[in-house]
Design a protein around this motif. Structure first.
Motif, short mmCIF file in Angstrom:
data_model
loop_
_atom_site.label_atom_id
_atom_site.label_comp_id
_atom_site.label_asym_id
_atom_site.label_seq_id
_atom_site.Cartn_x
_atom_site.Cartn_y
_atom_site.Cartn_z
N PHE A 10 33.67 39.71 38.68
CA PHE A 10 34.27 39.41 39.99
C PHE A 10 33.21 39.20 41.06
O PHE A 10 33.45 38.44 42.01
CB PHE A 10 35.30 40.49 40.36
CG PHE A 10 36.59 40.31 39.59
CD1 PHE A 10 37.43 39.24 39.88
CD2 PHE A 10 36.93 41.14 38.54
CE1 PHE A 10 38.59 39.01 39.15
CE2 PHE A 10 38.08 40.93 37.80
CZ PHE A 10 38.93 39.86 38.11
N TYR A 17 36.55 32.10 44.26
CA TYR A 17 37.79 32.80 43.93
C TYR A 17 39.00 32.33 44.73
O TYR A 17 40.03 31.93 44.17
CB TYR A 17 37.56 34.32 44.08
CG TYR A 17 38.79 35.13 43.77
CD1 TYR A 17 39.20 35.34 42.46
CD2 TYR A 17 39.59 35.63 44.79
CE1 TYR A 17 40.35 36.05 42.17
CE2 TYR A 17 40.75 36.34 44.51
CZ TYR A 17 41.12 36.55 43.21
OH TYR A 17 42.28 37.24 42.93
N LYS A 33 52.10 37.33 46.86
CA LYS A 33 51.45 38.47 47.55
C LYS A 33 52.33 38.99 48.69
O LYS A 33 52.44 40.21 48.89
CB LYS A 33 50.07 38.03 48.06
CG LYS A 33 49.06 37.86 46.94
CD LYS A 33 47.75 37.20 47.38
CE LYS A 33 46.79 37.08 46.20
NZ LYS A 33 45.56 36.34 46.52
N PHE A 77 35.66 47.51 43.79
CA PHE A 77 34.30 47.89 43.37
C PHE A 77 33.33 46.72 43.34
O PHE A 77 32.16 46.88 43.02
CB PHE A 77 34.28 48.70 42.07
CG PHE A 77 34.73 48.04 40.78
CD1 PHE A 77 34.95 46.68 40.68
CD2 PHE A 77 34.93 48.83 39.65
CE1 PHE A 77 35.34 46.10 39.49
CE2 PHE A 77 35.31 48.26 38.44
CZ PHE A 77 35.52 46.90 38.38
N SER A 78 33.81 45.52 43.70
CA SER A 78 32.91 44.37 43.76
C SER A 78 32.38 44.20 45.19
O SER A 78 33.14 43.83 46.10
CB SER A 78 33.65 43.09 43.32
OG SER A 78 32.97 41.96 43.80
N LEU A 106 39.89 53.96 40.00
CA LEU A 106 40.24 55.04 39.08
C LEU A 106 39.77 56.40 39.61
O LEU A 106 40.18 57.44 39.07
CB LEU A 106 39.64 54.78 37.68
CG LEU A 106 40.11 53.50 37.00
CD1 LEU A 106 39.46 53.34 35.63
CD2 LEU A 106 41.63 53.46 36.87
N GLY A 121 47.10 43.75 43.91
CA GLY A 121 47.34 42.37 43.46
C GLY A 121 46.35 42.00 42.37
O GLY A 121 45.14 41.99 42.60
N GLY A 123 45.22 43.50 39.88
CA GLY A 123 44.21 44.53 39.62
C GLY A 123 44.53 45.33 38.38
O GLY A 123 43.64 45.63 37.57
N ASN A 126 43.20 44.44 35.10
CA ASN A 126 41.74 44.47 34.98
C ASN A 126 41.14 45.87 34.92
O ASN A 126 39.94 46.00 34.67
CB ASN A 126 41.12 43.69 36.15
CG ASN A 126 41.44 42.21 36.07
OD1 ASN A 126 41.12 41.57 35.08
ND2 ASN A 126 42.09 41.67 37.10
N VAL A 127 41.95 46.90 35.20
CA VAL A 127 41.38 48.25 35.13
C VAL A 127 41.28 48.69 33.67
O VAL A 127 42.05 48.22 32.83
CB VAL A 127 42.18 49.29 35.97
CG1 VAL A 127 42.20 48.92 37.44
CG2 VAL A 127 43.58 49.48 35.43
C1 LIG Z 1 41.87 39.22 40.30
S1 LIG Z 1 41.10 40.07 41.59
C2 LIG Z 1 42.40 40.35 42.72
C3 LIG Z 1 41.95 40.34 44.16
C4 LIG Z 1 43.06 40.39 45.20
N1 LIG Z 1 43.84 41.58 45.09
C5 LIG Z 1 43.94 39.19 45.10
O1 LIG Z 1 45.12 39.38 44.78
O2 LIG Z 1 43.49 38.08 45.31
C6 LIG Z 1 40.88 41.65 40.88
C7 LIG Z 1 40.00 42.54 41.72
O3 LIG Z 1 40.07 43.86 41.18
C8 LIG Z 1 38.81 44.45 41.29
N2 LIG Z 1 38.76 45.55 40.33
C9 LIG Z 1 38.99 45.50 39.00
N3 LIG Z 1 38.89 46.73 38.46
C10 LIG Z 1 38.59 47.57 39.47
C11 LIG Z 1 38.35 48.98 39.56
N4 LIG Z 1 38.42 49.76 38.48
N5 LIG Z 1 38.08 49.51 40.77
C12 LIG Z 1 38.00 48.73 41.87
N6 LIG Z 1 38.19 47.39 41.86
C13 LIG Z 1 38.49 46.82 40.68
C14 LIG Z 1 37.84 43.32 41.05
O4 LIG Z 1 36.55 43.58 41.57
C15 LIG Z 1 38.54 42.17 41.75
O5 LIG Z 1 38.09 41.99 43.06
#
Ligand SMILES: C[S@@+](CC[C@H](N)C(=O)[O-])C[C@H]1O[C@@H](n2cnc3c(N)ncnc32)[C@H](O)[C@@H]1O
Ligand SMILES: C/C(=C\Cc1cc(O)c2ccccc2c1O)CCC[C@H](C)CCC[C@H](C)CCCC(C)C
Length: 230
Positions: A10, A17, A33, A77-78, A106, A121, A123, A126-127
């Motif tokens: 990310f 993005y 959203k 976290f990015s 987390l 959103g 997210g 991706n966790v």
């Molecule tokens: C697909 S983007 C979504 C961004 C925004 N919410 C949107 O809807 O456009 C996923 C975001 O989740 C963040 N992310 C993923 N895992 C994470 C974690 N464990 N802790 C914090 N941020 C996380 C990534 O860095 C990234 O910016």
């Protein structure tokens, strides 16, 4: 992918993005959203949390909803996504200003029972630990507060599912390839393959302690919003 690899992914795609999301979703991502913001129950004066805020679209929408008596925290976290988020919000001089927090969702740096609502959103897919993520959301929400979690979803209809696969493989990845981000966008399809269905998300939310959980499919079932209440 482990957490460091996801963070690095990310960071890398941050410059493209927003524009790719708008082009690839024909602008629809803003509507999805807004749905999440509405279903989170955010209202004037609330203290709201936007998890995995990325470049800050949803946090900005929350700021508009809560007004100058409210507060919004955007967590990601990015650091590169957060820099984009800060820059975009500063240019709009939003009231209230959004607090941008660099953290893993987390292990949220907040006390329990602090927030009137939360959003996430794209997210949850991706966790690295979905149940733990839901438990952390539960911990920081006030009793009775809601969270709305928007993400992609695998539709039940086989034709729509085929279209979704085709779109991801033949439109999204080639578009990203032209910008030098083939692998980054090729990651979406397998992440969706292993993402729990709406029914399973509801079950995980109940396991995390939420008293109610409903999954609303949208965009023909290609997207979904999980609405949960503490
Ligand atoms: C697909 S983007 C979504 C961004 C925004 N919410 C949107 O809807 O456009 C996923 C975001 O989740 C963040 N992310 C993923 N895992 C994470 C974690 N464990 N802790 C914090 N941020 C996380 C990534 O860095 C990234 O910016
Ligand atoms: C908001 C969008 C994508 C967010 C997103 C999420 C991720 O997990 C990523 C991971 C890695 C790289 C990038 C991302 C990422 O950008 C925009 C949605 C774009 C979708 C690919 C569009 C899918 C559309 C559906 C097939 C249905 C199309 C319906 C449309 C209204 C015609």
């Amino acid at each position: 992918m482990n957490s460091d690899q996801i963070q690095a992914l990310f960071d890398r795609i941050a410059p493209v993005y927003d524009e790719l999301n708008t082009v690839l979703s024909f602008g629809q991502h803003r509507i999805w959203k807004q749905m999440a913001v509405k279903w989170s129950g955010a209202k004037p004066g609330d203290v709201c949390l936007d998890l995995c805020c990325g470049s800050g679209d949803i946090a900005q929408m929350l700021a508009e909803k809560v007004g100058k008596t409210g507060q919004v925290y955007g967590v990601d976290f990015s650091s590169v996504q957060l820099a984009v988020a800060r820059d975009r919000a500063d240019r709009r001089c939003l009231k209230p200003p959004i607090h941008w927090v660099e953290s893993d969702v987390l292990t949220l740096p907040f006390d329990e029972n602090q927030f009137d609502c939360a959003t996430m959103g794209y997210g949850l897919r991706n966790v690295t630990d979905i149940l733990l993520s839901l438990k952390e959301i539960y911990r920081v929400l006030k009793p009775g507060a809601k969270a709305a979690i928007l993400d992609m979803h695998r539709p039940n209809n086989v034709w729509v599912r085929s279209f979704q696969k085709w779109y991801l493989d033949e439109v999204v990845v080639p578009a990203a390839h032209r910008l030098g981000f083939t692998e980054e966008y090729a990651y979406i399809a397998p992440s969706l393959d292993k993402f729990p269905t709406g029914a399973k998300q509801v079950s995980l939310a109940n396991q995390a302690g939420f008293v109610s959980a409903t999954h609303y499919p949208t965009a023909g079932g290609t997207m979904g919003v999980l609405v949960i209440q503490k």
